[in-house]
Design an enzyme around this catalytic site. Sequence first.
Site, short mmCIF file in Angstrom:
data_model
loop_
_atom_site.label_atom_id
_atom_site.label_comp_id
_atom_site.label_asym_id
_atom_site.label_seq_id
_atom_site.Cartn_x
_atom_site.Cartn_y
_atom_site.Cartn_z
N CYS A 1 11.29 -9.36 5.90
CA CYS A 1 11.48 -10.50 6.81
C CYS A 1 9.95 -10.80 7.16
CB CYS A 1 12.50 -10.33 7.92
SG CYS A 1 13.97 -9.68 7.19
N ARG B 1 5.60 -12.05 1.45
CA ARG B 1 6.22 -10.77 1.77
C ARG B 1 7.46 -10.44 1.32
NH1 ARG B 1 4.58 -9.78 7.41
NH2 ARG B 1 6.38 -8.90 8.01
N TRP C 1 14.92 -10.75 3.97
CA TRP C 1 14.84 -10.04 2.97
C TRP C 1 15.86 -8.99 3.37
CZ3 TRP C 1 13.70 -4.55 2.32
CH2 TRP C 1 13.37 -4.19 1.01
N ASN D 1 12.67 -9.89 12.76
CA ASN D 1 12.22 -9.02 11.91
C ASN D 1 12.50 -7.60 12.44
OD1 ASN D 1 10.86 -7.64 9.46
ND2 ASN D 1 8.98 -7.96 10.40
N GLY D 2 13.03 -6.61 11.51
CA GLY D 2 13.23 -5.22 11.86
C GLY D 2 14.45 -4.99 11.82
N GLU E 1 0.20 4.99 -10.80
CA GLU E 1 -0.25 3.60 -10.44
C GLU E 1 -0.04 2.36 -11.44
OE1 GLU E 1 -0.20 2.33 -7.94
OE2 GLU E 1 -1.11 0.49 -8.20
N LYS F 1 2.58 -0.44 -11.19
CA LYS F 1 2.17 -1.86 -11.49
C LYS F 1 3.00 -2.63 -12.50
CE LYS F 1 0.76 -2.38 -8.74
NZ LYS F 1 0.12 -2.16 -7.57
N GLU G 1 6.76 -3.18 -11.65
CA GLU G 1 6.96 -4.14 -10.04
C GLU G 1 6.88 -5.48 -10.64
OE1 GLU G 1 4.84 -3.54 -6.77
OE2 GLU G 1 3.02 -2.47 -7.84
N HIS H 1 8.06 18.40 -21.74
CA HIS H 1 8.96 18.95 -21.14
C HIS H 1 10.03 18.14 -20.86
CE1 HIS H 1 6.49 22.54 -20.87
NE2 HIS H 1 5.53 21.80 -20.41
N LYS I 1 6.21 -7.00 0.57
CA LYS I 1 4.75 -6.70 0.98
C LYS I 1 4.64 -5.51 1.80
CE LYS I 1 0.18 -7.03 0.16
NZ LYS I 1 -0.21 -6.77 -1.31
C1 G6P Z 1 5.30 -2.01 -0.36
C2 G6P Z 1 4.42 -2.92 -1.30
C3 G6P Z 1 3.48 -1.72 -2.05
C4 G6P Z 1 2.70 -0.73 -0.95
C5 G6P Z 1 3.88 -0.08 -0.30
C6 G6P Z 1 3.32 0.71 0.87
O1 G6P Z 1 6.41 -1.33 -1.18
O2 G6P Z 1 5.22 -3.93 -2.03
O3 G6P Z 1 2.47 -2.47 -2.73
O4 G6P Z 1 2.09 0.02 -1.83
O5 G6P Z 1 4.70 -1.08 0.40
O6 G6P Z 1 2.47 -0.27 1.67
P1 G6P Z 1 1.31 0.01 2.70
O7 G6P Z 1 1.02 -1.19 3.58
O8 G6P Z 1 1.88 1.21 3.51
O9 G6P Z 1 0.38 0.43 2.16
#
Ligand code: G6P
Length: 593
Positions: A2, A27, A71, A97-98, A466, A470, A473, A489, A588
């Site tokens: 949010c 976000r 969100w 937000n929260g 990673e 990527k 997502e 395995h 985000k």
């Molecule tokens: C969310 C974002 C990711 C990020 C993760 C951790 O899921 O979409 O891109 O890696 O949070 O966020 P941070 O701000 O703690 O690195």
Amino acid sequence: MCGVVGYIGGRNAQPVLLNCLARLEYRGYDSCGIALDGGSLRVCKDIGKIAELAKVVPQLDGLAGIGHTRWATHGAPSRINAHPHLDCSGTIAVVHNGIINNFQVLRRRLEAEGHSFISETDTEVIPHLIEKYYRGSLEEAVVAALGEIKGSYAVIVLAAGESKLVVARNGSPLIIGVGDREHFIASDVPAVLDYTNRVIYLEDGDLAVVTSGGVSVTSRGAGVERKETRILWSVEDAQKAGYEHFMLKEIHEQPKVIRDTLVNWVSVADSVVDIAAMRRNLESMLILACGTSYHAALIGKYVIEELLSIPVRVEIASEFNYYGQTLARTAAIAITQSGETADTLKTIRKLRAARCLVIAITNVVGSSASRLADHTIYTWAGPEISVAATKSFMVQLMVLYWLVMSYSRIDPGRLAELVMDLRGLPEKVQRVLGRGDVISEYASYLAQHEDVFFIGRGINFPVALEGALKLKEVSYIHAEGYAAGELKHGSFALLGSGTPVVAILARDNTYEAMLSNIKEAKARGAPVLAVAEEGDVAIRELADFIITVPVVDAIFSPVVNTVALQLLAYYTARERGCPVDTPRNLAKSVTVE
Ligand code: G6P
């Protein structure tokens, strides 16, 4: 996650709010809304994007207003559940937000007292509580209402005819942008940069009364002064600058941000953290993080263990909160680009309570992580708008490398080589970026598949994780990152001509074993796309597709290899027509546990 915005000043608030909300789109959200005070409150909200809301919203006049991108957490995305939420009389509107942990108890009590609720959200209790406590002073009513709440919040309250906004934060970020007889409130700085670069960061426990002419902040009842900070990056930094997507722009910014982080970090390293002193006192190190930052942490483990010979534990922050207390004599690093990830913040609190030394590595000045930790090391990536983390990951790696190399007792000759390689990384990354055309061609092939495996060994195992993260997502292709030796395995059962394997290589002690793993995958019919060093002849015999990357010391191979995988994910998502910068269901910054 949010986002909240607010405006009060001499302009019509409606276009300002919609513009500020649009700047928070990164976000992630599923619905949005605004409320304006034009003597009485007018609210317009719906599921979908801000641009769609802007098309249907009637002209609402008012010099003060609030807005929200939601969100969903409590209750599905819907018009009714979208913010702002109102009290019974329709004169108090709130965006939040929260998360409110005790909202069910509060709601039942308020219902018994005659308040009626229309949404499924936790937020709706806030305007009703404010209504309940209102005795002529909005701020006093807000204080009383928030006193009942257990949980986290960044809230903005608008009440009809009051000519003020009351804002408060506890556990969720909130800033106030300062203009000329006008103020802008938001969850994050990019929202206000079109209007001002003067920003006040509120702290947990702060409540502020904001009018067009001033801001007065109290913390637990006492007046406090919160200084203004000048934001050095501009609105252009937070815009696409001709790139089709923020993700591509941010991938291409990596040579610059690597340089910036090294320059800035080198100049402050000694004064920030004395890892040498830490070493005398500690038996082990702990690194905590979530998501992409967790992968940076895993790479950090390899680097620290290799160069400093200190055992390192890396934990997913959300899991660490359930472990036993084996924390004595531990120094911890919490990595979080946003500085606001709820699970990571919880671990920092837990570690501080156990008297561990905590260093935060974050990209956001003034973020919660920076306030909670003993020391903060800022990365210098500038604003990262795309939900998928790219450049923020890269600068986390840079800080980890430099942190370790600054204090390692490695042979001076080896250290000199490493420093030279580190300095050469921007140019090497630039060369990977120059392979965009080839990578985009391979991406078109990958885009036709629904399952992909990423494999790596040693320091490139986290790179495989990673790369897979990527890809899934942004392109919605199911992808799994694997330690190359583990594939046999169980997951071999899934290999075949329809399941490409992306193999990430480095010329270190893992190389021969990786070649064997590639042969095994090929023998089961899987097409192999290798990310390998320039001049690697053996791989040409084995792989179906090769992305070559410049030669670097194997310890830095995650840097060039990751850039190749970021581009692969980006072009695959683009080929599939995905909304690259705002993938479905993702946010985000994840400020709920
Ligand atoms: C969310 C974002 C990711 C990020 C993760 C951790 O899921 O979409 O891109 O890696 O949070 O966020 P941070 O701000 O703690 O690195």
